[in-house]
Design an enzyme around this catalytic site. Structure first.
Site, PDB file in Angstrom:
ATOM      1  N   CYS A  39      -5.498   8.086   8.833  1.00  0.00           N
ATOM      2  CA  CYS A  39      -5.883   7.600  10.160  1.00  0.00           C
ATOM      3  C   CYS A  39      -5.543   8.624  11.234  1.00  0.00           C
ATOM      4  CB  CYS A  39      -5.146   6.303  10.462  1.00  0.00           C
ATOM      5  SG  CYS A  39      -5.806   4.899   9.563  1.00  0.00           S
ATOM      6  N   LYS A  72       0.836  -1.212   0.000  1.00  0.00           N
ATOM      7  CA  LYS A  72       0.000   0.000   0.000  1.00  0.00           C
ATOM      8  C   LYS A  72       0.865   1.254   0.000  1.00  0.00           C
ATOM      9  CE  LYS A  72      -1.920   1.767   3.933  1.00  0.00           C
ATOM     10  NZ  LYS A  72      -1.742   3.230   4.101  1.00  0.00           N
ATOM     11  N   ASN A  73       1.773   1.344   0.958  1.00  0.00           N
ATOM     12  CA  ASN A  73       2.521   2.594   1.087  1.00  0.00           C
ATOM     13  C   ASN A  73       3.484   2.807  -0.078  1.00  0.00           C
ATOM     14  OD1 ASN A  73       1.128   3.152   3.386  1.00  0.00           O
ATOM     15  ND2 ASN A  73       2.750   2.556   4.813  1.00  0.00           N
ATOM     16  N   ASP A  91       3.488   0.419  12.323  1.00  0.00           N
ATOM     17  CA  ASP A  91       2.266  -0.146  11.729  1.00  0.00           C
ATOM     18  C   ASP A  91       2.014  -1.583  12.183  1.00  0.00           C
ATOM     19  OD1 ASP A  91       1.733   2.191  10.441  1.00  0.00           O
ATOM     20  OD2 ASP A  91       2.352   1.519   8.454  1.00  0.00           O
ATOM     21  N   ASP A 123       5.592  19.871   8.539  1.00  0.00           N
ATOM     22  CA  ASP A 123       6.636  20.903   8.534  1.00  0.00           C
ATOM     23  C   ASP A 123       7.892  20.470   7.775  1.00  0.00           C
ATOM     24  OD1 ASP A 123       6.534  19.216  11.037  1.00  0.00           O
ATOM     25  OD2 ASP A 123       8.556  20.003  11.226  1.00  0.00           O
TER      26      ASP A 123
HETATM   27  C1  UD1 Z   1       4.016   6.768   6.865  1.00  0.00           C
HETATM   28  C2  UD1 Z   1       3.100   5.603   6.552  1.00  0.00           C
HETATM   29  C3  UD1 Z   1       2.443   5.088   7.816  1.00  0.00           C
HETATM   30  C4  UD1 Z   1       3.499   4.755   8.864  1.00  0.00           C
HETATM   31  C5  UD1 Z   1       4.461   5.911   9.053  1.00  0.00           C
HETATM   32  C6  UD1 Z   1       5.637   5.549   9.952  1.00  0.00           C
HETATM   33  C7  UD1 Z   1       2.389   6.061   4.303  1.00  0.00           C
HETATM   34  C8  UD1 Z   1       1.290   6.489   3.404  1.00  0.00           C
HETATM   35  N1  UD1 Z   1       2.109   6.064   5.607  1.00  0.00           N
HETATM   36  O1  UD1 Z   1       3.217   7.806   7.414  1.00  0.00           O
HETATM   37  O2  UD1 Z   1       1.704   3.920   7.483  1.00  0.00           O
HETATM   38  O3  UD1 Z   1       2.874   4.489  10.090  1.00  0.00           O
HETATM   39  O4  UD1 Z   1       5.001   6.320   7.795  1.00  0.00           O
HETATM   40  O5  UD1 Z   1       6.308   4.470   9.444  1.00  0.00           O
HETATM   41  O6  UD1 Z   1       3.452   5.693   3.863  1.00  0.00           O
HETATM   42  N2  UD1 Z   1       6.701  14.162  11.526  1.00  0.00           N
HETATM   43  C9  UD1 Z   1       6.885  15.499  11.838  1.00  0.00           C
HETATM   44  N3  UD1 Z   1       6.913  16.398  10.812  1.00  0.00           N
HETATM   45  C10 UD1 Z   1       6.740  16.044   9.511  1.00  0.00           C
HETATM   46  C11 UD1 Z   1       6.552  14.683   9.218  1.00  0.00           C
HETATM   47  C12 UD1 Z   1       6.523  13.763  10.232  1.00  0.00           C
HETATM   48  O7  UD1 Z   1       7.023  15.860  13.006  1.00  0.00           O
HETATM   49  O8  UD1 Z   1       6.758  16.929   8.631  1.00  0.00           O
HETATM   50  C13 UD1 Z   1       6.680  13.141  12.610  1.00  0.00           C
HETATM   51  C14 UD1 Z   1       5.305  12.492  12.769  1.00  0.00           C
HETATM   52  O9  UD1 Z   1       4.497  13.214  13.651  1.00  0.00           O
HETATM   53  C15 UD1 Z   1       5.658  11.122  13.298  1.00  0.00           C
HETATM   54  C16 UD1 Z   1       7.005  10.824  12.644  1.00  0.00           C
HETATM   55  O10 UD1 Z   1       7.533  12.073  12.211  1.00  0.00           O
HETATM   56  O11 UD1 Z   1       5.861  11.195  14.680  1.00  0.00           O
HETATM   57  C17 UD1 Z   1       6.948   9.867  11.478  1.00  0.00           C
HETATM   58  O12 UD1 Z   1       6.014  10.304  10.523  1.00  0.00           O
HETATM   59  P1  UD1 Z   1       6.134   9.914   8.992  1.00  0.00           P
HETATM   60  O13 UD1 Z   1       7.249   8.948   8.808  1.00  0.00           O
HETATM   61  O14 UD1 Z   1       6.169  11.166   8.195  1.00  0.00           O
HETATM   62  O15 UD1 Z   1       4.772   9.148   8.739  1.00  0.00           O
HETATM   63  P2  UD1 Z   1       3.799   9.286   7.513  1.00  0.00           P
HETATM   64  O16 UD1 Z   1       4.569   9.565   6.269  1.00  0.00           O
HETATM   65  O17 UD1 Z   1       2.662  10.150   7.871  1.00  0.00           O
END
Ligand code: UD1
Length: 436
Positions: free
Chosen positions: A129, A35-36, A317, A137
């Site tokens: 979710c 999926k991802n 996950d 950011d």
């Molecule tokens: C992706 C996955 C999700 C998985 C997650 C962590 C997809 C579509 N989704 O989500 O299934 O659970 O990776 O493996 O691929 N963060 C910040 N600032 C940002 C971005 C992230 O503070 O700009 C923090 C988030 O709050 C979180 C952490 O970094 O605590 C990881 O987030 P991230 O890896 O970006 O997750 P997603 O891409 O949303």
């Protein structure tokens, strides 16, 4: 008119899974495409000047929503038997609608792609979710570092650039989303971009491989530093999506939970090492070779401690599905969630089934019980839904799980696959369901 029917995707909010627990899972099951990985690869196809064919695409609701977005933007899209054909040439819009983008997190991957094509894009802020704060950011910072204007205004992510120029991007944390968006921006920037502290997840490598197949120069994916030489002409490509790491893991845990004997085929065992190590520590037999993983268990589990981390650490996950299994392990397990703070809300549902769990700050203390009992519970998010299915497979009696729409976002034919392994699982409309 192009874009008509943008709201064709709909979920039956009334569906439930009804699971009679206590059946041993046995046999072979094939894992679906990731999926991802797919959610990052498919938008990238819009950067090409010719059609792409993408195979092994999972037939799940998140993909249907993404394809609706692509059609709305003008792309010609056909999706059959897990094969996507996408022609990006007719794309003529750069502002997908909120009704679609709000349905999933990865919709914001369209922003760097559409900026690369049109010089600007407006994408309503992503949904997905509700598992904790999901700031963007790092994406904004990365795009600005390459010379774009990137802001969140009125609920939209607005991006534009006259010219994108390669640069060093330092991510504060190895965010998957920010790494994907950095790569998708960097391929349209002139010169070299270095993404430092990049995420190393398998789907990042898959995106890099697809971009390379399109003619991009991308090196280092799967390590902390990804380098992209941008500004190349990108053409359509034929590509096969990697197997889903999280579905593989969910099936491994389900097999163990039911004292089962299951061979998961079409998998990449190397992606599963963190989970395999935990299952072995718990007393589960895990063997693998080439593209299969064989999981066998006698239904007796030792408690273990788990801490979620970016790849190659234990994936967040798979925290909820493993937590469900740990509710019946002998002893006390400590599960520490370091990525998403709301990923323990589903424990309230597990408590309804007799689990003995308390949360202290970012850790769940799980004291194993002899067995779980059936209950009416809800999937509070996608992976929580998978966890409730695992709990229900172990529980005595008939468990009814609401919120099936969450599970269908991410698992292809989940109920069908479990049934083929011997589980007693039925998908019913709650309106027509009369418990016996
Ligand atoms: C992706 C996955 C999700 C998985 C997650 C962590 C997809 C579509 N989704 O989500 O299934 O659970 O990776 O493996 O691929 N963060 C910040 N600032 C940002 C971005 C992230 O503070 O700009 C923090 C988030 O709050 C979180 C952490 O970094 O605590 C990881 O987030 P991230 O890896 O970006 O997750 P997603 O891409 O949303």
């Amino acid at each position: 008119m192009k874009g008509a029917g943008c709201c064709r995707v709909s979920y039956d909010m009334g569906e439930k899974l009804v699971i009679r627990g206590g059946r041993r899972l046995e046999g072979e099951v094939m894992v679906s495409g990731g999926k991802n990985a797919a959610l990052a690869v498919v938008p990238a196809a819009l950067l090409a000047d010719s059609p792409s064919v993408i195979e092994n695409l999972p037939d799940i609701n998140d993909i249907h929503v993404l394809l609706e977005m692509m059609r709305w933007l003008g792309a010609e899209v056909s999706f059959q038997d897990n094969v996507l054909r996408v022609d990006p040439r007719p794309v003529n819009k750069c502002n997908p609608p909120y009704e679609l983008t709000s349905r999933m997190r990865a919709s914001y991957y369209l922003a760097p792609v559409l900026m690369g094509v049109f010089g600007h894009a407006q994408v309503p802020l992503p949904g997905g979710c509700d598992i904790g704060a999901r700031p963007i950011d790092q994406t904004l910072k990365a795009m600005r570092t390459l010379g774009a204007r990137a802001d969140t205004l009125g609920g939209n992510l607005e991006v534009s650039a006259e010219e994108l120029i390669g640069n060093d991007i330092f991510l504060d944390m190895p965010s998957v989303g920010a790494t994907v968006n950095s790569m998708l921006t960097a391929v349209s920037a002139s010169g070299t971009t270095c993404i430092h502290n990049a995420a190393k997840e398998p789907h990042i490598v898959d995106l890099a491989n697809f971009l390379s197949a399109m003619g991009a120069w991308v090196k280092g994916a799967g390590t902390d530093v990804i380098r992209v030489r941008g500004g190349r002409h990108l053409h359509g490509a034929n590509y096969t999506i990697i197997p889903d790491q999280i579905e593989t893991g969910t099936l491994m845990i389900a097999a163990a939970a039911t004292a089962g004997d299951v061979v998961i085929t079409g998998a990449i065992p190397a992606h599963m090492e963190a989970l395999s190590a935990k299952l072995l520590e718990m007393g589960v037999r895990v063997e693998s070779e080439d593209d299969w993983i064989h999981v066998r268990s006698n239904g007796v589990f030792r408690a273990v401690n788990v801490k979620t981390q970016g790849y190659p650490g234990y994936p967040t996950d798979l925290q909820q599905p493993l937590s469900a299994l740990l509710t019946v392990a002998r002893g006390t397990s400590i599960v520490t969630e370091t990525i998403f703070e709301n990923r323990f809300r589903f424990l309230d549902e597990l408590r309804k089934m007799g689990a003995n769990v308390r949360v202290i700050e970012s850790s769940a203390i799980i004291s194993g019980v002899d067995n779980l009992v059936s209950a009416r519970v809800n999937a509070t998010d996608l992976r929580a839904g998978a966890a409730m299915v695992i709990a229900a497979l172990m529980a005595e009696g008939e468990t009814e799980i609401g919120g099936v729409e969450y599970i269908l976002r991410g698992y292809e034919r989940f109920d069908e696959k479990l049934r083929a392994l011997g589980a007693c699982v039925e998908r019913v409309s709650s309106r027509s369901y009369a418990p016996v």
